[in-house]
Motif scaffolding. Sequence first.
Motif, short mmCIF file in Angstrom:
data_model
loop_
_atom_site.label_atom_id
_atom_site.label_comp_id
_atom_site.label_asym_id
_atom_site.label_seq_id
_atom_site.Cartn_x
_atom_site.Cartn_y
_atom_site.Cartn_z
N LEU A 122 0.86 -1.18 0.00
CA LEU A 122 0.00 0.00 0.00
C LEU A 122 0.89 1.23 0.00
O LEU A 122 1.83 1.33 0.78
N PHE A 123 0.61 2.16 -0.89
CA PHE A 123 1.40 3.38 -1.08
C PHE A 123 0.66 4.53 -0.40
O PHE A 123 -0.48 4.84 -0.78
N PRO A 169 0.84 12.93 -0.46
CA PRO A 169 2.17 13.50 -0.70
C PRO A 169 2.45 13.51 -2.19
O PRO A 169 1.78 12.82 -2.98
N ALA A 170 3.44 14.28 -2.59
CA ALA A 170 3.74 14.44 -4.01
C ALA A 170 4.06 13.11 -4.69
O ALA A 170 3.70 12.89 -5.85
N GLU A 171 4.71 12.20 -3.97
CA GLU A 171 5.08 10.91 -4.58
C GLU A 171 3.85 10.11 -5.00
O GLU A 171 3.82 9.52 -6.08
N VAL A 172 2.83 10.08 -4.14
CA VAL A 172 1.60 9.36 -4.48
C VAL A 172 0.88 10.08 -5.62
O VAL A 172 0.35 9.45 -6.54
N ALA A 173 0.87 11.40 -5.58
CA ALA A 173 0.21 12.17 -6.64
C ALA A 173 0.89 11.94 -7.99
O ALA A 173 0.23 11.90 -9.03
N LEU A 174 2.20 11.76 -7.99
CA LEU A 174 2.93 11.54 -9.23
C LEU A 174 2.77 10.12 -9.76
O LEU A 174 2.43 9.91 -10.93
N PHE A 175 2.99 9.13 -8.89
CA PHE A 175 3.08 7.75 -9.35
C PHE A 175 1.80 6.95 -9.16
O PHE A 175 1.69 5.83 -9.65
N GLY A 176 0.81 7.52 -8.47
CA GLY A 176 -0.49 6.88 -8.37
C GLY A 176 -0.55 5.74 -7.35
O GLY A 176 0.46 5.34 -6.76
N ARG A 177 -1.75 5.24 -7.16
CA ARG A 177 -1.98 4.14 -6.22
C ARG A 177 -3.20 3.35 -6.66
O ARG A 177 -4.22 3.92 -7.06
N LEU A 182 -10.49 -1.58 -2.37
CA LEU A 182 -11.26 -0.36 -2.12
C LEU A 182 -10.93 0.67 -3.20
O LEU A 182 -10.05 1.51 -3.02
N PRO A 183 -11.62 0.61 -4.34
CA PRO A 183 -11.32 1.50 -5.47
C PRO A 183 -11.36 2.99 -5.12
O PRO A 183 -10.71 3.79 -5.80
N SER A 184 -12.09 3.36 -4.08
CA SER A 184 -12.16 4.78 -3.72
C SER A 184 -10.81 5.31 -3.24
O SER A 184 -10.61 6.53 -3.18
N LEU A 185 -9.89 4.42 -2.89
CA LEU A 185 -8.55 4.84 -2.48
C LEU A 185 -7.59 4.97 -3.66
O LEU A 185 -6.46 5.40 -3.50
N ALA A 190 -0.04 10.58 -12.33
CA ALA A 190 0.20 11.70 -13.23
C ALA A 190 1.38 11.43 -14.14
O ALA A 190 1.59 12.15 -15.12
N VAL A 191 2.14 10.38 -13.84
CA VAL A 191 3.38 10.09 -14.57
C VAL A 191 3.30 8.72 -15.23
O VAL A 191 2.78 7.76 -14.64
#
Length: 408
Positions: A122-123, A169-177, A182-185, A190-191
Motif C-alpha cells: 500500500l502506497f 504526498p507528491a510521490e503518491v500524486a505523481l506515481f499513483g496508487r 477499495l477503489p475509492s482509495l 500523473a506520470v
Amino acid sequence: MTAPTLFAEVHILQSLPPSNLNRDDSGTPKQALYGGARRARVSSQAWKRATRMHFAAGIPETDRATRTKRIGSLLSARLAQPVTKGGAGLGEDQAERLAAALLTPLGITQSATKANQSAYLLFFGKRQLDDLIALLDGRAASLAGLPDQELKEEMKRLAVVETLSGGHPAEVALFGRMVADLPSLNVDAAVQVAHALSTHTVRTEFDYYTAVDDENTEDSGAGMIGTVEFNSSTLYRYAVLGLHQLRDNLTSADATLDAAVRFVDSFTRSMPTGHQNTFAHRTLPQLVLVTLRTDQPVNLVSAFEQPVTGTSGLATESALRLASELDAVGTGWGSRPAQTLSTRIFQDDRLAEAFGPSVPFPALLASLRESLDSWLTHGRVPAGAPDHADVSPARDAAAPATTAARGA
C-alpha cells in the motif's frame, strides 16, 4: 467541453559503460527485441523507483511516502509513542488492537502467511498516519478498552477512508496508487515511464572474476571464482507527466509546480543501482529534451526502430535520429510541441534546428517552471521563455550547452 491538458515529456539519451543495472531472474541484464534487433532494456519499474528515491531524498521525512505491507505495524508503533511525540501512549498490545480496528474500514485483505501485514503493498504518505491518529481525538486509551463489537462500531463513525483519500504526498500524486479492495482509495498516476531501450543492437558479455584469500599463503589458487553478465549501451529514456492530472491529485497549484519540476530533475539525474559497486555505472545524460504538448504524448522511440550503427560513437547519431523523428512526427501528423527545451553536451546545427539552443540543465528547469506556471495560472504555454544562460556561439562545444525555450 474537454478539459485542457498539458503533457510535459522528457526524452533522454544516456550512454552507459559496462553495467548490469537491471537484471532478470537469472542475473542477465534485461533485454527486449525491437525492430528485429536485440536491445538493452531497463524496466520502467526500476527507473521509477530510482526516480522516487531521488525525489524523496530532497524532502523532509514527514512529507515522504512509503510503499509497504506493514501499514498496521507503522500505525501501532505511532500509537505506542508518547503523547508528547504525537502518539497516544498506548501499550504494545493495545496499540496493535486499536491499529487493526482503525484500518478495518479500509477492508484491506490481510496476508495469509504473515501476521500484521496486508496481502499487497500500500502506497501512502507518512503524514497520513498522523491524520489517522488525529481522528481519535485524544480518545485512544478509552477506545482501546472497548469490547470488539463496540470498537468496530466506533471505527465506522470515523472518516478513515476519506483521510487516506486526500492530502496525498507528491510521490503518491505523481506515481499513483491502486487498491483492489477499495477503489475509492485509487489515485490516477500523473506520470508514465517507458522501458528504457538501447538505440542500437547489444550483445551480452561475461566478466570472469576471481577473489583472492588474503590469508592463503599455501597456494596461488583463487578463494572464489565467478562470472557476472553485463552490456554497455546508449539508452533512449522517456517519461511523460500530465500536469492537469497532477494538479487534480494535489489541488494546490504551488505544490503541483514544485512536484512537476522536481520530478523532471529526479527522472533525469536518477540511476538504478543494480551491481553499482561492481561497475560504477553512474553517468549523466548526453541529451535531455523536454517537450510540452497540449494534445497527446508522443514517445519518439520509433526513431530507433532501425538500430543505430555508428562507427565513431552512438550518442551523436542517436541524437540526430531523434531530431529527425521529432520533425517527421510534426510534419506527418501536424502534432508539434507547444515548446521544446534541451540540454546537450555536444553541438550540432542540425540539433539546434530541431531542439532549439542548448542551455545548462538548471536553466532548463528554470524555463520549465516558468512555462508550467504560465499554464497553471493563465491556461497557456508561452511561445518562448527567457534565456537563463549565455548561449554565445563561442561556447566550447565540449562543455554542457544551454537550453532556452523554443516556441512551436
